[in-house]
Design a protein around this motif. Structure first.
Motif, PDB file in Angstrom:
ATOM      1  N   ARG A 118      23.078   2.959   8.765  1.00 51.90           N
ATOM      2  CA  ARG A 118      21.954   2.981   7.828  1.00 51.90           C
ATOM      3  C   ARG A 118      20.648   2.854   8.599  1.00 51.90           C
ATOM      4  O   ARG A 118      20.458   1.921   9.379  1.00 51.90           O
ATOM      5  CB  ARG A 118      22.080   1.855   6.811  1.00 51.90           C
ATOM      6  N   SER A 119      19.781   3.795   8.403  1.00 49.37           N
ATOM      7  CA  SER A 119      18.536   3.877   9.172  1.00 49.37           C
ATOM      8  C   SER A 119      17.337   3.759   8.247  1.00 49.37           C
ATOM      9  O   SER A 119      17.368   4.228   7.104  1.00 49.37           O
ATOM     10  CB  SER A 119      18.477   5.228   9.901  1.00 49.37           C
ATOM     11  N   PRO A 120      16.239   3.158   8.739  1.00 49.78           N
ATOM     12  CA  PRO A 120      14.995   3.284   7.979  1.00 49.78           C
ATOM     13  C   PRO A 120      14.570   4.748   7.970  1.00 49.78           C
ATOM     14  O   PRO A 120      14.759   5.460   8.957  1.00 49.78           O
ATOM     15  CB  PRO A 120      14.010   2.428   8.781  1.00 49.78           C
ATOM     16  N   PHE A 121      14.030   5.203   6.870  1.00 55.22           N
ATOM     17  CA  PHE A 121      13.564   6.593   6.802  1.00 55.22           C
ATOM     18  C   PHE A 121      12.333   6.653   5.918  1.00 55.22           C
ATOM     19  O   PHE A 121      12.359   6.291   4.740  1.00 55.22           O
ATOM     20  CB  PHE A 121      14.636   7.518   6.226  1.00 55.22           C
ATOM     21  N   PHE A 122      11.223   7.123   6.505  1.00 53.69           N
ATOM     22  CA  PHE A 122       9.953   7.237   5.795  1.00 53.69           C
ATOM     23  C   PHE A 122       9.421   8.656   5.964  1.00 53.69           C
ATOM     24  O   PHE A 122       9.502   9.237   7.054  1.00 53.69           O
ATOM     25  CB  PHE A 122       8.928   6.247   6.355  1.00 53.69           C
ATOM     26  N   ILE A 123       8.852   9.185   4.909  1.00 55.41           N
ATOM     27  CA  ILE A 123       8.241  10.509   4.963  1.00 55.41           C
ATOM     28  C   ILE A 123       6.961  10.490   4.146  1.00 55.41           C
ATOM     29  O   ILE A 123       6.927   9.959   3.032  1.00 55.41           O
ATOM     30  CB  ILE A 123       9.202  11.604   4.444  1.00 55.41           C
ATOM     31  N   LYS A 124       5.897  11.061   4.721  1.00 55.71           N
ATOM     32  CA  LYS A 124       4.652  11.149   3.957  1.00 55.71           C
ATOM     33  C   LYS A 124       4.045  12.538   4.114  1.00 55.71           C
ATOM     34  O   LYS A 124       4.166  13.191   5.152  1.00 55.71           O
ATOM     35  CB  LYS A 124       3.648  10.085   4.405  1.00 55.71           C
ATOM     36  N   TRP A 125       3.405  12.957   3.041  1.00 61.73           N
ATOM     37  CA  TRP A 125       2.629  14.203   3.022  1.00 61.73           C
ATOM     38  C   TRP A 125       1.554  14.008   1.961  1.00 61.73           C
ATOM     39  O   TRP A 125       1.764  14.314   0.786  1.00 61.73           O
ATOM     40  CB  TRP A 125       3.520  15.394   2.704  1.00 61.73           C
ATOM     41  N   PRO A 126       0.415  13.445   2.339  1.00 63.62           N
ATOM     42  CA  PRO A 126      -0.621  13.078   1.363  1.00 63.62           C
ATOM     43  C   PRO A 126      -1.017  14.254   0.479  1.00 63.62           C
ATOM     44  O   PRO A 126      -1.250  15.361   0.955  1.00 63.62           O
ATOM     45  CB  PRO A 126      -1.791  12.640   2.246  1.00 63.62           C
ATOM     46  N   GLY A 127      -1.091  13.979  -0.803  1.00 67.58           N
ATOM     47  CA  GLY A 127      -1.493  15.005  -1.751  1.00 67.58           C
ATOM     48  C   GLY A 127      -0.357  15.862  -2.261  1.00 67.58           C
ATOM     49  O   GLY A 127      -0.453  16.487  -3.322  1.00 67.58           O
ATOM     50  N   LYS A 128       0.730  15.902  -1.507  1.00 67.16           N
ATOM     51  CA  LYS A 128       1.879  16.728  -1.910  1.00 67.16           C
ATOM     52  C   LYS A 128       3.066  15.875  -2.325  1.00 67.16           C
ATOM     53  O   LYS A 128       3.854  16.261  -3.175  1.00 67.16           O
ATOM     54  CB  LYS A 128       2.294  17.651  -0.757  1.00 67.16           C
ATOM     55  N   ILE A 129       3.199  14.695  -1.704  1.00 67.39           N
ATOM     56  CA  ILE A 129       4.266  13.760  -2.047  1.00 67.39           C
ATOM     57  C   ILE A 129       3.619  12.453  -2.494  1.00 67.39           C
ATOM     58  O   ILE A 129       2.811  11.878  -1.772  1.00 67.39           O
ATOM     59  CB  ILE A 129       5.198  13.505  -0.851  1.00 67.39           C
ATOM     60  N   GLN A 130       3.966  12.006  -3.678  1.00 63.15           N
ATOM     61  CA  GLN A 130       3.390  10.783  -4.218  1.00 63.15           C
ATOM     62  C   GLN A 130       3.750   9.587  -3.344  1.00 63.15           C
ATOM     63  O   GLN A 130       4.923   9.364  -3.007  1.00 63.15           O
ATOM     64  CB  GLN A 130       3.886  10.549  -5.638  1.00 63.15           C
ATOM     65  N   GLY A 131       2.745   8.807  -2.964  1.00 65.57           N
ATOM     66  CA  GLY A 131       2.956   7.682  -2.079  1.00 65.57           C
ATOM     67  C   GLY A 131       3.473   6.449  -2.794  1.00 65.57           C
ATOM     68  O   GLY A 131       3.420   6.338  -4.020  1.00 65.57           O
ATOM     69  N   GLY A 132       4.021   5.527  -2.010  1.00 64.99           N
ATOM     70  CA  GLY A 132       4.481   4.258  -2.536  1.00 64.99           C
ATOM     71  C   GLY A 132       5.784   4.329  -3.293  1.00 64.99           C
ATOM     72  O   GLY A 132       6.114   3.428  -4.064  1.00 64.99           O
ATOM     73  N   LYS A 133       6.545   5.372  -3.074  1.00 64.19           N
ATOM     74  CA  LYS A 133       7.767   5.592  -3.826  1.00 64.19           C
ATOM     75  C   LYS A 133       8.983   5.151  -3.009  1.00 64.19           C
ATOM     76  O   LYS A 133       9.077   5.432  -1.819  1.00 64.19           O
ATOM     77  CB  LYS A 133       7.876   7.079  -4.171  1.00 64.19           C
TER      78      LYS A 133
END
Length: 586
Positions: A298-313
């Protein structure tokens, strides 16, 4: 006339603007992969021993996949990320000696993005093949800086490579790799780019600059492994210090994106390749690196794309490294074809839709002869025991007798997967080590890939960063199972050490009927190093500075055979310590 000129300038401006807008529709991609960092080695996942604000910010402004699964060890995870397929399908069954190589009929994520017009680069630990066409430059990455082995023996200005050519690193390795990433971003700020940063920490040896170590040097962790008798505090503190250094470098990457106004059009991903490399706090999960239990995969996994993917989810739906190729291409709107079907799924709907319909699935974690199976609620371990992972992350209570139907379903899925996937891996690896790819200048032939005969010994049982020593007789030799891919002439350099008392040995390199004879005429006897930077004693090989010696030119003919290095005369007590052969196509 002035009106015509004005209209021409306006039309040119509009065309240029439209072109720029069209180009901006392709998002940049940055994938950061840490090495041996556990799910719990971040402040975001609840570890109060550590502060990782820059990685945490990716999660806070992006999406956190709380149940993301990788492989128990390094090279398999890298193969699954690169291909979207389970690692054994691609011929990866080991972490060294050729078993880490990704089959040549696999399509990589870099191939896909490069074919779509992206600039591609990888800086760090490759670990899926060294000699072309297994080398990253032959797998879609236009620029590569780092090392291709599974681990490295020194993190301070070590011997590295840049597109196949041996170079010297500049400072602490993670800072150095990040510097190359920053330069790549700057150089390609006006074109779509795919940047892969496979960092090699907190993998041992445990080394980190003093700036990061001082905080942890005499610290007693407030949060410990659930069986504290297993935990080595100094190892824990070393790993956490290395993770804070990673976090600082992640901050440098995201800051550069902000400075260049690229953040809104860049997808950033952060994850690790397996569970923690020691017993330390990991939220009570069972297992660590090397295990197919929850804590090992089990690994930490974070992805962000401001404006295209809603943050804080936060997404609790299970996902896997095999999902990244289909997900990133789907997010970027890239159509592609791979030579073989994918095992992964696009996670785009989970990222962009509220409460999308999503079917449960099985994710398989395999290493060695062990396989475990995960679905959304349960894990079936290698021994056929069933655990409710929503209520028992430590896998303490086997509920297989109470859930016979679920148990049998997962056992059947496991057997089907093993019968289908594991049978794709040949019983014997017949792939030779490739030499002289017609499209590449350099070929590295390290001690790691060789076989020692006679008295010669490897400097450590873990071969990735080793050298050969104890070469005490003319009957001793080092061989490589090799395949020359094309006829050619090659300039050959050997990396050696030899004390003054043993100077004078004559040795021969031969392949088929071709021979090259040379002699050690200059002493070079540096001490072993590494221990001066180690925070705790290592189990891998110590290293030293090997001297390059040009031994002449050899003409090789296409075909398979044995590449042999042996001594002809030995006036002293030993021939040399051997680290590497480098072939340069003339």
């Amino acid at each position: 006339m002035n009106r015509i000129i004005l209209l021409f300038i306006l039309a040119t401006f509009i065309t240029s603007s439209c072109k720029k807008n069209t180009e901006q529709k392709l998002p940049n991609i940055i994938v950061i992969l840490s090495d041996d960092q556990g799910w719990g080695d971040l402040s975001y996942t609840g570890n109060t021993n550590i502060s990782t604000p820059n990685i945490d910010k990716i999660a806070e402004t992006g999406v956190f996949f709380d149940r993301f699964y990788v492989c128990p060890v390094c090279s398999p995870t890298r193969a699954e990320f690169l291909t979207g397929r389970y690692h054994v399908r691609g011929g990866v069954y080991s972490t060294s000696a050729g078993g880490e190589r990704l089959d040549l009929d696999e399509t990589t994520i870099a191939d896909v993005f490069r074919n779509a017009g992206y600039k591609t680069a990888a800086y760090g630990k490759w670990h899926n093949g060294m000699q072309a066409p297994y080398h990253p430059n032959a797998r879609g990455f236009e620029d590569f800086y780092g090392f291709c082995s599974g681990h490295w023996g020194n993190y301070y200005s070590p011997m590295l490579e840049h597109n196949g050519e041996i170079v010297k690193g500049d400072g602490f390795i993670i800072d150095d790799l990040t510097n190359h990433g920053l330069q790549f971003i700057e150089q390609n700020k006006n074109t779509p780019f795919f940047l892969y940063l496979p960092f090699n920490t907190p993998h041992a040896p445990m080394q980190v600059p003093d700036r990061w170590w001082q905080k942890f040097k005499n610290k007693e962790p407030g949060m410990k492994h659930h069986d504290p008798d297993k935990e080595e505090i100094m190892f824990t503190n070393s790993a956490l210090a290395m993770c804070e250094n990673i976090d600082w470098n992640v901050g440098r990457i995201t800051q550069k994106l902000d400075e260049l106004d690229l953040s809104e059009n860049t997808i950033v991903i952060y994850f690790s390749d397996n569970g923690p490399n020691s017993w330390r706090w990991n939220n009570g999960m069972k297992g660590r690196k090397g295990s197919t239990d929850e804590g090992g995969v089990r690994s930490p996994f974070f992805i962000k794309w401001p404006g295209k993917i809603q943050g804080g989810k936060k997404i609790t739906t299970i996902a896997s490294a095999v999902d990244l190729l289909p997900t990133l291409t789907d997010l970027a709107g890239i159509k592609y074809q791979t030579k073989k079907p994918l095992d992964g799924l696009s996670l785009k709907r989970l990222l962009t839709e509220e409460n999308p319909e999503w079917n449960d699935r099985f994710i398989f974690n395999h290493w060695g002869k062990r396989t475990s199976v995960r679905n959304q609620k349960y894990r079936l371990d290698n021994d056929g025991k069933l655990f409710d992972m929503e209520n028992d992350s430590g896998q303490e209570t086997d509920i297989s007798d109470n859930q016979l139907k679920i148990t049998q379903q997962m056992i059947s899925a496991k057997e089907k997967w093993e019968n289908e996937v594991l049978t794709e891996l040949p019983e014997k690896d017949y792939r030779a080590f490739t030499i002289a790819h017609p499209d590449f200048i350099w070929t590295q032939i390290p001690a790691r890939d060789g076989t020692a005969h006679g008295n010669i010994q490897r400097s450590n049982r873990y071969p990735n960063c080793t050298f050969f020593t104890n070469w005490m007789s003319t009957t001793d030799s080092i061989t490589w199972d090799a395949e020359v891919l094309a006829d050619g002439k090659f300039d050959v350099t050997i990396y050696y050490t030899c004390p003054a008392s043993d100077v004078g040995s004559t040795f021969q390199l031969n392949f088929g009927n071709e021979k090259l004879i040379s002699k050690i005429e200059e002493a070079h006897d540096p001490p072993l190093t590494g221990m001066e930077h180690d925070l705790i004693p290592r189990w891998e090989s110590y290293v030293k500075e090997f001297k390059p010696l040009n031994i002449g030119t050899i003409e090789l003919k296409k075909g398979k055979g044995t590449l042999t290095l042996k001594a002809l005369e030995m006036p002293g007590s030993q021939v040399m310590d051997f680290r590497l052969l480098m072939l340069r196509k003339i």
